[in-house]
Design an enzyme around this catalytic site. Structure first.
Site, PDB file in Angstrom:
ATOM      1  N   HIS A 270       6.304 -26.156  -7.658  1.00  0.00           N
ATOM      2  CA  HIS A 270       6.590 -26.415  -9.049  1.00  0.00           C
ATOM      3  C   HIS A 270       7.569 -25.154  -9.303  1.00  0.00           C
ATOM      4  O   HIS A 270       7.650 -23.853  -8.760  1.00  0.00           O
ATOM      5  CB  HIS A 270       5.404 -26.143  -9.909  1.00  0.00           C
ATOM      6  CG  HIS A 270       5.838 -26.524 -11.054  1.00  0.00           C
ATOM      7  ND1 HIS A 270       6.129 -25.913 -12.310  1.00  0.00           N
ATOM      8  CD2 HIS A 270       5.507 -27.948 -11.746  1.00  0.00           C
ATOM      9  CE1 HIS A 270       6.427 -26.694 -13.314  1.00  0.00           C
ATOM     10  NE2 HIS A 270       5.716 -27.915 -13.116  1.00  0.00           N
ATOM     11  N   ASP A 328       1.369 -34.083 -10.301  1.00  0.00           N
ATOM     12  CA  ASP A 328       1.666 -35.577  -9.514  1.00  0.00           C
ATOM     13  C   ASP A 328       0.605 -35.754  -8.550  1.00  0.00           C
ATOM     14  O   ASP A 328       0.708 -36.652  -7.701  1.00  0.00           O
ATOM     15  CB  ASP A 328       3.072 -35.495  -9.178  1.00  0.00           C
ATOM     16  CG  ASP A 328       3.669 -35.371 -10.304  1.00  0.00           C
ATOM     17  OD1 ASP A 328       4.672 -34.612 -10.662  1.00  0.00           O
ATOM     18  OD2 ASP A 328       3.527 -36.253 -11.278  1.00  0.00           O
TER      19      ASP A 328
HETATM   20  C1  SDX Z   1       7.132 -32.208 -12.396  1.00  0.00           C
HETATM   21  O1  SDX Z   1       9.470 -28.574 -14.705  1.00  0.00           O
HETATM   22  C2  SDX Z   1       8.072 -29.144 -15.100  1.00  0.00           C
HETATM   23  O2  SDX Z   1       7.718 -28.759 -15.734  1.00  0.00           O
HETATM   24  C3  SDX Z   1       8.103 -30.483 -14.284  1.00  0.00           C
HETATM   25  C4  SDX Z   1       6.882 -30.911 -14.417  1.00  0.00           C
HETATM   26  C5  SDX Z   1       6.387 -31.595 -15.857  1.00  0.00           C
HETATM   27  O3  SDX Z   1       5.383 -31.618 -16.397  1.00  0.00           O
HETATM   28  O4  SDX Z   1       7.445 -32.036 -16.544  1.00  0.00           O
HETATM   29  O5  SDX Z   1       5.747 -30.326 -14.002  1.00  0.00           O
HETATM   30  C6  SDX Z   1       6.494 -32.450 -13.555  1.00  0.00           C
HETATM   31  O6  SDX Z   1       8.192 -32.453 -12.073  1.00  0.00           O
HETATM   32  C7  SDX Z   1       6.078 -31.534 -11.367  1.00  0.00           C
HETATM   33  C8  SDX Z   1       6.971 -31.321  -9.752  1.00  0.00           C
HETATM   34  C9  SDX Z   1       6.913 -32.715  -9.112  1.00  0.00           C
HETATM   35  N1  SDX Z   1       7.645 -32.593  -8.024  1.00  0.00           N
HETATM   36  C10 SDX Z   1       7.346 -32.521  -6.761  1.00  0.00           C
HETATM   37  O7  SDX Z   1       5.894 -32.721  -6.434  1.00  0.00           O
HETATM   38  C11 SDX Z   1       8.266 -32.780  -5.741  1.00  0.00           C
HETATM   39  C12 SDX Z   1       7.834 -31.933  -4.651  1.00  0.00           C
HETATM   40  N2  SDX Z   1       8.143 -30.574  -4.957  1.00  0.00           N
HETATM   41  C13 SDX Z   1       9.278 -30.038  -4.516  1.00  0.00           C
HETATM   42  O8  SDX Z   1      10.444 -30.837  -4.536  1.00  0.00           O
HETATM   43  C14 SDX Z   1       9.537 -28.734  -5.271  1.00  0.00           C
HETATM   44  O9  SDX Z   1       8.230 -27.983  -5.322  1.00  0.00           O
HETATM   45  C15 SDX Z   1      10.184 -28.494  -6.646  1.00  0.00           C
HETATM   46  C16 SDX Z   1      11.270 -29.193  -7.070  1.00  0.00           C
HETATM   47  C17 SDX Z   1       9.076 -28.909  -7.862  1.00  0.00           C
HETATM   48  C18 SDX Z   1      10.356 -27.200  -6.938  1.00  0.00           C
HETATM   49  O10 SDX Z   1      11.540 -26.718  -5.922  1.00  0.00           O
HETATM   50  P1  SDX Z   1      11.867 -25.413  -5.875  1.00  0.00           P
HETATM   51  O11 SDX Z   1      12.326 -24.889  -7.246  1.00  0.00           O
HETATM   52  O12 SDX Z   1      12.923 -25.568  -4.549  1.00  0.00           O
HETATM   53  O13 SDX Z   1      10.532 -24.653  -5.423  1.00  0.00           O
HETATM   54  P2  SDX Z   1      10.616 -23.167  -5.102  1.00  0.00           P
HETATM   55  O14 SDX Z   1      11.775 -22.467  -5.303  1.00  0.00           O
HETATM   56  O15 SDX Z   1       9.318 -22.657  -5.381  1.00  0.00           O
HETATM   57  O16 SDX Z   1      10.581 -23.384  -3.477  1.00  0.00           O
HETATM   58  C19 SDX Z   1      10.299 -22.282  -2.755  1.00  0.00           C
HETATM   59  C20 SDX Z   1      10.187 -22.725  -1.122  1.00  0.00           C
HETATM   60  C21 SDX Z   1      11.730 -23.055  -0.846  1.00  0.00           C
HETATM   61  O17 SDX Z   1      11.427 -22.966   0.689  1.00  0.00           O
HETATM   62  P3  SDX Z   1      12.290 -21.630   1.119  1.00  0.00           P
HETATM   63  O18 SDX Z   1      13.643 -21.574   0.965  1.00  0.00           O
HETATM   64  O19 SDX Z   1      11.817 -20.294   0.464  1.00  0.00           O
HETATM   65  O20 SDX Z   1      12.114 -21.529   2.812  1.00  0.00           O
HETATM   66  O21 SDX Z   1       9.222 -23.463  -1.044  1.00  0.00           O
HETATM   67  C22 SDX Z   1       9.759 -24.700  -0.616  1.00  0.00           C
HETATM   68  C23 SDX Z   1      11.332 -24.507  -0.749  1.00  0.00           C
HETATM   69  O22 SDX Z   1      11.981 -25.509   0.283  1.00  0.00           O
HETATM   70  N3  SDX Z   1       9.209 -25.706  -1.118  1.00  0.00           N
HETATM   71  C24 SDX Z   1       8.494 -26.885  -0.549  1.00  0.00           C
HETATM   72  C25 SDX Z   1       8.058 -27.542  -1.539  1.00  0.00           C
HETATM   73  N4  SDX Z   1       8.460 -27.224  -2.758  1.00  0.00           N
HETATM   74  C26 SDX Z   1       9.099 -25.942  -2.773  1.00  0.00           C
HETATM   75  N5  SDX Z   1       8.201 -27.090   0.678  1.00  0.00           N
HETATM   76  C27 SDX Z   1       7.620 -28.053   1.322  1.00  0.00           C
HETATM   77  N6  SDX Z   1       6.965 -28.861   0.341  1.00  0.00           N
HETATM   78  C28 SDX Z   1       7.245 -28.785  -0.995  1.00  0.00           C
HETATM   79  N7  SDX Z   1       6.761 -29.607  -1.766  1.00  0.00           N
END
Ligand code: SDX
Length: 393
Positions: A270, A328
């Site tokens: 998130h 989700d």
């Molecule tokens: C919603 O904003 C809101 O409030 C949204 C929401 C709402 O109620 O409106 O909460 C609803 O959108 C929830 C999120 C739903 N999306 C998903 O579940 C899709 C899967 N999640 C990822 O796409 C991701 O976690 C995000 C998009 C939600 C956040 O992405 P970020 O900002 O890149 O996450 P981060 O900065 O915390 O990532 C840090 C690291 C990164 O790796 P490094 O560069 O440090 O090596 O964690 C990795 C990311 O690549 N990472 C993941 C991951 N999410 C982050 N790796 C594997 N699987 C994942 N799901």
């Protein structure tokens, strides 16, 4: 002025804003609606009470609750001409595409007569959107199924009515399961608002130009559709179906950690929560209650999801990056058990989030300081240069 940012238009120059509606502490995993913890609201209030709280800032008393529920029931039906819009879509149109179209088309039925500086007119828009979204979503489902539309009934509560419009047919008596209807009501509450997420920011930005609320909510629905946002519940269930069996969880955890693999664990991580999303915990309990009520305690996908969560939360990659299940992760499993098809999961999210979107819209347009949102950019293109003759190009 707050530090390096200026509060210049309902948006800080970074595209943020001030709001009194929802508070999130991402490190603690805390979510408050107008100061009340989501856990208490989910346990003690209906979705319509929460909708009233979000907009008015206080929970309704018994008389206010009855009055609000009555007003919502009175606006649940769609204009006959608007119902004809569905026929313009292919039968296999994604229901989110239908929602973007039908909600945007509400502008053609109400916008002209409205002056949104008038509290009465804003109230009419808010009530119409909260009341009509379940009808619009259910009719999109019926249209996809090739079944007759079922009209809202005044003897049912908000969640029961949605189930009736989704699953009843003219051929036989349909009585919504009260345990399932209550679970659906809690699911609506868990999705109601969430501060300045992508779709809420879309609604605010659209509204900051003075666009009417129906068009702004349509824009929010379009943004929510993305798999990185509200589309994640649909993507998560598809991911669980693809994993198929607990024995393959390790393979997918490995892929999620692989920088060269675009695969991410859907329903995990998130932008704000760096702790367990409190909504995910509550959603897992709703899942448990519904599966138990429906005799699906051994649901394959629920067991798979819990094992996936257990393994991921013991893995350094996820622990170091503070990646936890979000809202989700379990919502698709419980919606599938209720009988809602995967393609409709984000529609249910949009139905519930409309309450938060329209409250945030109203907070912005009634803020005397607000101006049209105009985030700036960091220009990284070519420096000024002269246009060459054709021969030099
Ligand atoms: C919603 O904003 C809101 O409030 C949204 C929401 C709402 O109620 O409106 O909460 C609803 O959108 C929830 C999120 C739903 N999306 C998903 O579940 C899709 C899967 N999640 C990822 O796409 C991701 O976690 C995000 C998009 C939600 C956040 O992405 P970020 O900002 O890149 O996450 P981060 O900065 O915390 O990532 C840090 C690291 C990164 O790796 P490094 O560069 O440090 O090596 O964690 C990795 C990311 O690549 N990472 C993941 C991951 N999410 C982050 N790796 C594997 N699987 C994942 N799901």
């Amino acid at each position: 002025k707050t530090g390096m940012f200026t509060y210049d238009s309902g948006f800080l120059s970074t595209g943020s804003c001030k709001s009194a509606i929802t508070f999130i502490d991402g490190d603690k995993g805390e979510l408050l609606y107008r100061g009340y913890p989501i856990e208490q609201l989910a346990d003690q209030c209906t979705f319509l009470e929460v909708a009233y709280l979000l907009r008015k800032g206080e929970l309704p008393n018994a008389a206010q609750k009855d009055e609000f529920e009555r007003s919502i029931k009175n606006h649940a039906m769609l204009h006959d001409q608007l119902m004809r819009f569905y026929n313009g879509f292919r039968r296999d149109a994604h229901p989110m595409a239908i929602m973007v179209g039908i909600v945007g088309a509400l502008s053609a039925f109400y916008h002209e007569a409205m002056d949104f500086s008038d509290e009465e007119h804003r109230t009419m828009s808010v009530y119409r959107l909260i009341a009509k979204l379940p009808t619009i979503v259910a009719m999109a489902y019926k249209y996809n199924m090739g079944q007759q539309f079922m009209f809202p009934r005044n003897d049912l509560n908000y969640a029961e009515n949605f189930m009736h419009m989704m699953f009843a047919t003219p051929c036989e008596e349909y009585k919504p399961n009260p345990v399932v209807a209550h679970a659906l009501d809690v699911i609506f509450t868990l999705h109601a608002d969430h501060e300045q997420n992508a779709s809420t920011s879309t609604v605010r930005l659209a509204g900051s130009s003075g666009a009417n609320p129906f068009a702004c909510i349509s824009a929010g629905i379009a943004c929510l559709w993305g798999p990185a946002h509200g589309g994640a519940n649909e993507a998560c269930l598809n991911m669980l179906e693809e994993i198929g069996d607990v024995s393959r969880v390790g393979e997918y955890i490995k892929r999620a950690k692989d920088k060269d693999d675009s695969f991410r664990l859907m329903g995990f991580g998130h932008r704000v929560y760096k702790n367990y999303d409190p909504r995910a915990k509550l959603m897992r309990k709703v899942c448990y209650d519904v599966l138990g009520e429906l005799g699906l305690e051994n649901d394959r996908l629920f067991k798979l999801a819990m094992e996936l969560e257990r393994i991921a939360l013991e893995d350094d990659f996820f622990v170091e990056r503070k990646l936890y299940p979000n809202v989700d992760f379990y919502s698709g499993i419980v919606q599938k058990a209720i009988g809602i098809p995967t393609s409709m999961f984000t529609c249910v999210f949009a139905l519930a989030r409309t309450v938060g979107w329209i409250t945030q819209w109203e907070e912005m347009i009634t803020d005397p300081e607000y101006k049209i949102g105009r985030p700036r950019q960091l220009y990284v293109g070519p420096a000024r240069r002269d246009v060459p003759d054709m021969a030099q190009r």
